[in-house]
Write a protein that holds these residues in place. Structure first.
Motif, mmCIF file in Angstrom:
data_model
loop_
_atom_site.group_PDB
_atom_site.id
_atom_site.type_symbol
_atom_site.label_atom_id
_atom_site.label_comp_id
_atom_site.label_asym_id
_atom_site.label_seq_id
_atom_site.Cartn_x
_atom_site.Cartn_y
_atom_site.Cartn_z
ATOM 1 N N UNK A 6 8.180 -36.242 -20.483
ATOM 2 C CA UNK A 6 8.121 -37.618 -20.006
ATOM 3 C C UNK A 6 8.076 -37.653 -18.474
ATOM 4 N N UNK A 7 8.925 -36.858 -17.830
ATOM 5 C CA UNK A 7 8.948 -36.823 -16.368
ATOM 6 C C UNK A 7 7.642 -36.262 -15.816
ATOM 7 N N UNK A 8 7.098 -35.242 -16.463
ATOM 8 C CA UNK A 8 5.826 -34.663 -16.012
ATOM 9 C C UNK A 8 4.706 -35.700 -16.095
ATOM 10 N N UNK A 9 4.651 -36.441 -17.183
ATOM 11 C CA UNK A 9 3.604 -37.449 -17.329
ATOM 12 C C UNK A 9 3.777 -38.580 -16.321
ATOM 13 N N UNK A 10 5.000 -38.957 -16.024
ATOM 14 C CA UNK A 10 5.231 -39.962 -14.979
ATOM 15 C C UNK A 10 4.720 -39.445 -13.629
ATOM 16 N N UNK A 11 4.967 -38.183 -13.364
ATOM 17 C CA UNK A 11 4.502 -37.583 -12.114
ATOM 18 C C UNK A 11 2.970 -37.529 -12.086
ATOM 19 N N UNK A 53 5.390 -45.407 -9.183
ATOM 20 C CA UNK A 53 5.659 -44.418 -10.221
ATOM 21 C C UNK A 53 5.790 -45.141 -11.558
ATOM 22 N N UNK A 54 5.001 -44.767 -12.570
ATOM 23 C CA UNK A 54 5.102 -45.444 -13.869
ATOM 24 C C UNK A 54 6.507 -45.321 -14.449
ATOM 25 N N UNK A 55 6.935 -46.349 -15.135
ATOM 26 C CA UNK A 55 8.247 -46.329 -15.774
ATOM 27 C C UNK A 55 8.194 -45.480 -17.046
ATOM 28 N N UNK A 56 9.343 -45.021 -17.530
ATOM 29 C CA UNK A 56 9.350 -44.292 -18.807
ATOM 30 C C UNK A 56 8.728 -45.104 -19.944
ATOM 31 N N UNK A 63 1.775 -42.751 -24.739
ATOM 32 C CA UNK A 63 1.906 -41.699 -25.750
ATOM 33 C C UNK A 63 1.702 -42.252 -27.152
ATOM 34 N N UNK A 64 2.182 -43.454 -27.393
ATOM 35 C CA UNK A 64 1.980 -44.094 -28.699
ATOM 36 C C UNK A 64 0.494 -44.341 -28.940
ATOM 37 N N UNK A 65 -0.228 -44.766 -27.894
ATOM 38 C CA UNK A 65 -1.666 -44.991 -28.022
ATOM 39 C C UNK A 65 -2.389 -43.688 -28.313
ATOM 40 N N UNK A 66 -2.016 -42.622 -27.591
ATOM 41 C CA UNK A 66 -2.630 -41.313 -27.807
ATOM 42 C C UNK A 66 -2.432 -40.885 -29.264
ATOM 43 N N UNK A 67 -1.218 -41.025 -29.766
ATOM 44 C CA UNK A 67 -0.934 -40.632 -31.153
ATOM 45 C C UNK A 67 -1.716 -41.487 -32.146
ATOM 46 N N UNK A 68 -1.842 -42.779 -31.854
ATOM 47 C CA UNK A 68 -2.561 -43.677 -32.773
ATOM 48 C C UNK A 68 -4.044 -43.342 -32.850
ATOM 49 N N UNK A 69 -4.561 -42.682 -31.828
ATOM 50 C CA UNK A 69 -5.969 -42.275 -31.800
ATOM 51 C C UNK A 69 -6.181 -40.915 -32.454
ATOM 52 N N UNK A 70 -5.109 -40.331 -32.974
ATOM 53 C CA UNK A 70 -5.210 -39.007 -33.580
ATOM 54 C C UNK A 70 -5.342 -37.900 -32.553
#
Length: 360
Positions: A6-11, A53-56, A63-70
């Protein structure tokens, strides 16, 4: 999702942080969370405003969108992350992929070329791609019109990787909708940008570095001088990969780029056998272990205002190599890298391909 991911993706999603600054921050502070905590002070030192900086919660929604796209994330350093791409200094810190991830770590060859390719070149590219996958190679291309499409068509049944410039849910060009969906199901679809990102002109050089970085070599089939295909070939050469080109008539402007590459030392390609012969030595005597992102010196101390002024005075809106800035400044490399990191976080400089920087 782990706290570190999560921290890496925020960065990664912080706008002023590119691959170089991402890896520098991790190297300097040891973890993504520590780097996030340090950004406000670094940006202040650079004389700019704090980058957003994007919030968690924002990252969790992505991440939910990525998962929903398979699809799924590949973070640089993960076992499944393409090993050859990880050798590149500007390797994407995170990829979003859909399909057979194992393809990314099989022997790959990139194929690129003209969007307005001739019928003969399209046919040759399709046949070449088919023959290459029959010999166990994976074909990597960019899903553009012309040669890219032909390369995917020829290799789709066995092993193809499509690298796109926008989000993994965005189809471009529109006529490749069916092909892009087929690659996601039967091959591997790769995107660096978050879902929903429409491809812009600035995204295509980023895509090109991924294509060049994933391949043991790059084959160019028709390309005009100064085309994106030649950028991909130049990047491949910078990465120490083989550059190959299919010759064409000197009377056809679409063949000029390939002919120039051959004149400058690229391997002339007439068949899949030529590609295989060129790539066969790849991997021999490769004693250096693949690096994970940036490995240059990063200072741990503070730069002074005088150091910052000295670096800024050497910069302009024309991009210049970082090594040249270091040479002309007479300052230690680690100190210059520290100043550039602060300036980038402050939104005062832009980084470009080939390790170049310019004032924003």
């Amino acid at each position: 999702m782990s706290a570190d991911t999560l921290a890496r993706l925020r960065l990664i999603r912080t706008r002023s942080i590119g691959p170089i600054s991402y890896f520098q921050l991790l190297q300097r502070f040891g973890s993504a969370q520590s780097a996030l905590d340090a950004i406000p002070d670094l940006a202040r030192r650079g004389g700019g405003t704090l980058p957003r900086i994007p919030s968690p919660a924002e990252i969790e929604r992505e991440a939910e969108t990525v998962a929903s796209l398979g699809a799924r994330y590949l973070i640089c350093g993960d076992p499944d992350y393409p090993a050859l791409l990880a050798e590149v200094d500007t390797a994407p810190p995170a990829l979003i992929v859909a399909g057979d991830v194992a393809l990314a770590n099989r022997p790959c060859v990139a194929m690129v070329g003209a969007r307005n390719a001739s019928a003969a070149a399209v046919r040759f590219a399709r046949m070449l791609a088919h023959d290459l996958v029959e010999h166990g190679l994976v074909v990597v291309s960019g899903l553009a019109r012309g040669i890219d499409t032909a390369a995917h068509d020829g290799s789709l049944d066995r092993a193809t990787i499509g690298v796109i410039a926008g989000g993994i849910d965005i189809v471009y060009p529109p006529e490749n909708d069916r092909l892009q969906r087929a690659i996601a199901h039967r091959g591997l679809l790769v995107a660096e940008q978050p879902p929903g990102t429409e491809p812009r002109a600035r995204h295509f050089p980023y895509r090109n570095r991924i294509i060049a970085g994933m391949g043991q070599g790059t084959v160019v089939v028709e390309a005009a001088p100064k085309s994106g295909s030649l950028i991909t070939a130049r990047l491949a050469a910078e990465y120490g990969r083989d550059v190959m080109a299919v010759p064409g008539s000197p009377l056809d402007p679409r063949a000029q780029g390939c002919n120039l590459l051959i004149r400058d030392g690229a391997t002339l390609i007439q068949s899949a056998a030529d590609v295989i012969e060129t790539l066969r030595p790849f991997g021999r005597d490769r004693v250096a272990a693949p690096k994970i992102g940036f490995e240059g010196p990063v200072g741990t101390g503070d730069a002074s205002d005088r150091d910052r002024r000295a670096v800024v005075e050497l910069l302009s809106q024309s991009a210049v190599a970082t090594d040249e800035v270091i040479r002309q400044s007479g300052m230690p490399s680690a100190l210059v890298q520290t100043v550039l990191l602060e300036l980038e976080l402050a939104g005062r400089i832009d980084r470009h391909a080939g390790g170049r920087v310019s004032l924003r």
